[in-house]
Every structure is written in structure tokens, then in C-alpha cells.
Design a protein around this motif. Structure first.
Motif, short mmCIF file in Angstrom:
data_model
loop_
_atom_site.label_atom_id
_atom_site.label_comp_id
_atom_site.label_asym_id
_atom_site.label_seq_id
_atom_site.Cartn_x
_atom_site.Cartn_y
_atom_site.Cartn_z
N LEU A 34 16.13 76.75 23.72
CA LEU A 34 14.82 76.87 23.07
C LEU A 34 14.31 75.50 22.66
O LEU A 34 15.08 74.65 22.19
CB LEU A 34 14.93 77.77 21.84
N THR A 35 13.03 75.28 22.83
CA THR A 35 12.40 74.01 22.46
C THR A 35 11.09 74.30 21.75
O THR A 35 10.35 75.18 22.19
CB THR A 35 12.07 73.16 23.72
N ARG A 36 10.83 73.59 20.69
CA ARG A 36 9.51 73.71 20.04
C ARG A 36 8.71 72.49 20.45
O ARG A 36 9.05 71.36 20.07
CB ARG A 36 9.66 73.78 18.53
N TYR A 37 7.67 72.70 21.23
CA TYR A 37 6.81 71.60 21.67
C TYR A 37 5.72 71.41 20.63
O TYR A 37 4.83 72.26 20.51
CB TYR A 37 6.17 71.91 23.02
N GLY A 38 5.79 70.34 19.89
CA GLY A 38 4.73 70.05 18.92
C GLY A 38 5.28 69.85 17.52
O GLY A 38 5.99 70.70 16.99
N THR A 39 4.99 68.68 16.96
CA THR A 39 5.39 68.35 15.59
C THR A 39 4.24 67.60 14.95
O THR A 39 3.62 66.75 15.61
CB THR A 39 6.58 67.35 15.56
N THR A 40 3.96 67.89 13.69
CA THR A 40 2.96 67.07 13.01
C THR A 40 3.67 65.91 12.34
O THR A 40 4.70 66.10 11.67
CB THR A 40 2.17 67.88 11.95
N ARG A 41 3.14 64.73 12.57
CA ARG A 41 3.72 63.52 11.96
C ARG A 41 2.59 62.64 11.44
O ARG A 41 1.48 62.67 11.98
CB ARG A 41 4.53 62.74 13.02
N THR A 42 2.88 61.83 10.45
CA THR A 42 1.85 60.91 9.94
C THR A 42 1.75 59.71 10.88
O THR A 42 2.69 59.39 11.62
CB THR A 42 2.21 60.38 8.54
N VAL A 43 0.62 59.06 10.80
CA VAL A 43 0.42 57.89 11.66
C VAL A 43 1.39 56.77 11.29
O VAL A 43 1.91 56.05 12.15
CB VAL A 43 -1.07 57.46 11.62
N GLU A 44 1.70 56.66 9.99
CA GLU A 44 2.63 55.60 9.55
C GLU A 44 4.04 55.86 10.12
O GLU A 44 4.73 54.93 10.53
CB GLU A 44 2.70 55.55 8.01
N ASP A 45 4.43 57.11 10.15
CA ASP A 45 5.75 57.49 10.67
C ASP A 45 5.84 57.16 12.17
O ASP A 45 6.82 56.57 12.64
CB ASP A 45 5.93 59.00 10.43
N VAL A 46 4.80 57.51 12.91
CA VAL A 46 4.81 57.23 14.36
C VAL A 46 4.76 55.71 14.59
O VAL A 46 5.49 55.18 15.44
CB VAL A 46 3.61 57.92 15.05
N PHE A 47 3.95 55.02 13.78
CA PHE A 47 3.86 53.57 13.97
C PHE A 47 5.21 52.90 13.71
O PHE A 47 5.58 51.96 14.43
CB PHE A 47 2.78 52.98 13.04
#
Ligand code: SF4
Ligand code: SF4
Length: 298
Positions: free
Chosen positions: A96-109
Motif C-alpha cells: 500500500l502507498t499513499r500518494y500525496g503529503t502536505t508539507r510546508t515550503v520551508e520543509d521542502v526547501f
């Protein structure tokens, strides 16, 4: 809302890149090789080949959306599933895979910044999708932070988005990858469920902005590889880029078939064979005969 961050990418713009894949796209291309990118919300994928039938997901699901079928494999009731991901944590077999996570821009950066030492002069961050312009505020801030840190910036767009959002973003971009699908509005609608007027307007906007751009075209046998469409594509590129006119062809393949199955989506081109080498070379010759440099993606 992201579905992946990939590191050390070599085909998503110049040099070595970190590619951030966002969810949500206005197009529904028949051949889409990232079906998990289309919807703007998280989605559950189930690979039944990996399922060992342990039943842990049935117990973990608060919505009663999982059941075992007669073959002893898990099955999802997608009407009931809320995409909460609890079954994913319970599955020890990676079925099983969950496609999609909400992340903040600072976290991704911060994840992008960790790769900075690999970028050298040419590389950097590429924001892809899905269609990155559907999450314009997030992307703009990510590009601003990257610029401030001296990291090269690029987006990979299908152009089906607001021209205002695109104009706003162009000054923050070092490179644009822009996909063209079909020059004829009606054929474009049949293949992608959307007309192409806004896409062509945005393509002109990018071509005339002075930001380096690589136009690309997925080459789909029998759908957009006819000589008339290739000639019209070449003419469009020559009109907007002059002697800089070039395009990269991305030959159709069938590698996404398993993802459609896992998502419970209909793969409408499931019977179409991959693009044959001779057809790819023929399309390349046609484009070059019409004055456009043409590369084939690997
Ligand atoms: S994602 Fe949540 S609701 Fe959907 S099947 Fe898994 S546990 Fe149930
Ligand atoms: S937890 Fe994973 S392996 Fe076990 S039944 Fe569910 S999907 Fe199959």
C-alpha cells in the motif's frame, strides 16, 4: 500537496537536479505516465502482487474500506476510503502507498538545500507535477528561497494554467521545460480533455520572456505523430523561437500501467504498443526537415 521529491535527477533540466513533484493537474492526457499526480488530494495505491493476504490493513482501516477478496488479496472500496493512510502504516509488505503529503515550503526547501553541493554550476531545483502552476504560491516561495540560496531554478509545465501566475513566476526562473501535446484544438481536447488555446498563449509567453526554455512533446503513436501535427508544431516553434527552435521528443512507453492498476484508474491506452524506433526517427526527421532541431529523450 506533493507526491515525491527525487534527488540526483539528470533529465529534469540542466545538470544535476532535485525534482519536487506536486499533485494536481488540469489535463487528463490519455498517456499520462504519472497518474498519481493528477488529483490535487492524497490517493491510496494498492499493488496486489505484493499483498501477502495478512489482513492487517482490514483491521487498521477506520472506514471499513478494505476487505479480502476470494484470492486472499486486499481490495479497496474507493467510495468508502478517505485516503487517511492508516492501512499503509499497517502493511509490512509495501503493498500500500499513499500518494500525496502536505508539507510546508520551508520543509521542502530544506530538503532541496541539502543537495546543493551536488548541483555545480548548471543544476538546481526543478518543480514538476502534476502541474506546478496549480500551486503557484507554494512554488513561487520555493523559487524565491532557492534563488536567495544561489540554487538554479526550473519548472516543468504543461502550460494549462493561469498566464498571470506564469508571468509572476518567470523572473524567478533560470529554465523552463514546456510540454506541447497537439497543435489542433479539437485533437488536443480529445487527447487531454482540455483545449490548447491557453497552453499556446503560455508557450508564447515563455518563448518571448528570454528565459531559456526546452519545449518537449510526448510522442504518442497514432495520436500526435502524424506529419500534419509535426509540421504545425515546427511552425509554431519557428514563429516563436526563430533560429533557436528546438524540441525534445518523449516517446510513449507503457511503464505506468501498474500505477493505473494500483490506483484503480482506467488506463485508456493499455492496448497501445510503445512507440517503435522507426516511427520515432521518422518524427525526428520530419521536425528537422521543417527547421527545428530535435532530440529524443532517453
Ligand atoms: S487509506 Fe484509510 S480509509 Fe482508505 S483504506 Fe486505508 S485505512 Fe481505510
Ligand atoms: S496489510 Fe498489506 S500485505 Fe497485508 S493484506 Fe493488507 S495490503 Fe495485503
Amino acid at each position: 500537496m506533493l507526491f515525491n521529491v527525487q534527488h540526483f535527477c539528470l533529465h529534469d533540466g540542466p545538470g544535476i537536479r532535485t525534482t519536487v513533484f506536486l499533485k494536481g493537474c488540469g489535463l487528463r492526457c490519455l498517456w499520462c505516465c504519472n497518474p498519481e499526480s493528477q488529483e490535487p488530494y492524497a490517493q491510496l495505491g494498492l499493488d496486489q502482487r505484493r499483498c501477502t493476504g495478512c489482513g492487517e490493513c482490514v483491521a487498521a482501516c477506520p472506514a471499513g474500506a478494505v476487505a479480502m477478496n476470494t484470492l486472499g488479496k486486499a481490495e479497496i472500496d474507493r467510495e468508502r476510503c478517505t485516503n487517511c493512510g492508516k492501512c499503509v502504516s499497517a502493511c509490512l509488505d509495501d503493498a500500500l502507498t499513499r500518494y500525496g503529503t502536505t508539507r510546508t515550503v520551508e520543509d521542502v526547501f530544506s530538503e532541496v538545500l541539502r543537495d546543493k553541493r551536488w548541483y555545480c554550476a548548471e543544476g538546481g531545483v526543478t518543480v514538476s507535477g502534476g502541474e506546478p502552476l496549480t500551486q503557484a504560491r507554494f512554488v513561487k516561495r520555493l523559487l524565491e528561497l532557492s534563488r536567495e540560496a544561489g540554487i538554479g531554478t526550473c519548472i516543468e509545465t504543461c502550460g494549462a494554467a493561469s498566464s498571470e501566475a506564469l508571468s509572476d513566476m518567470l523572473p524567478l526562473l533560470d529554465f523552463v521545460l514546456f510540454d506541447l501535446k497537439h497543435m489542433d484544438a479539437q485533437a488536443h481536447h480529445q487527447l487531454t480533455h482540455r483545449p490548447n488555446q491557453v497552453i499556446l498563449k503560455n508557450a508564447r509567453l515563455v518563448a518571448q520572456s528570454g528565459v531559456p526554455v526546452q519545449f518537449r512533446m510526448p510522442l504518442i503513436p497514432g495520436r500526435n505523430d502524424g506529419s500534419e501535427n509535426l509540421r504545425a508544431t515546427a511552425q509554431f516553434l519557428r514563429e516563436n523561437l526563430g533560429t533557436r527552435a528546438s524540441i525534445e521528443l518523449m516517446p510513449y512507453h507503457r511503464l505506468a500501467a501498474g500505477k493505473y492498476e494500483a490506483l484503480g484508474c482506467d488506463y485508456r491506452l493499455k492496448d497501445l504498443p510503445a512507440a517503435a524506433p522507426e516511427c520515432i526517427r521518422s518524427a525526428q526527421r520530419t521536425l528537422e526537415q521543417h527547421g527545428v532541431r530535435c532530440a529524443i529523450s532517453v
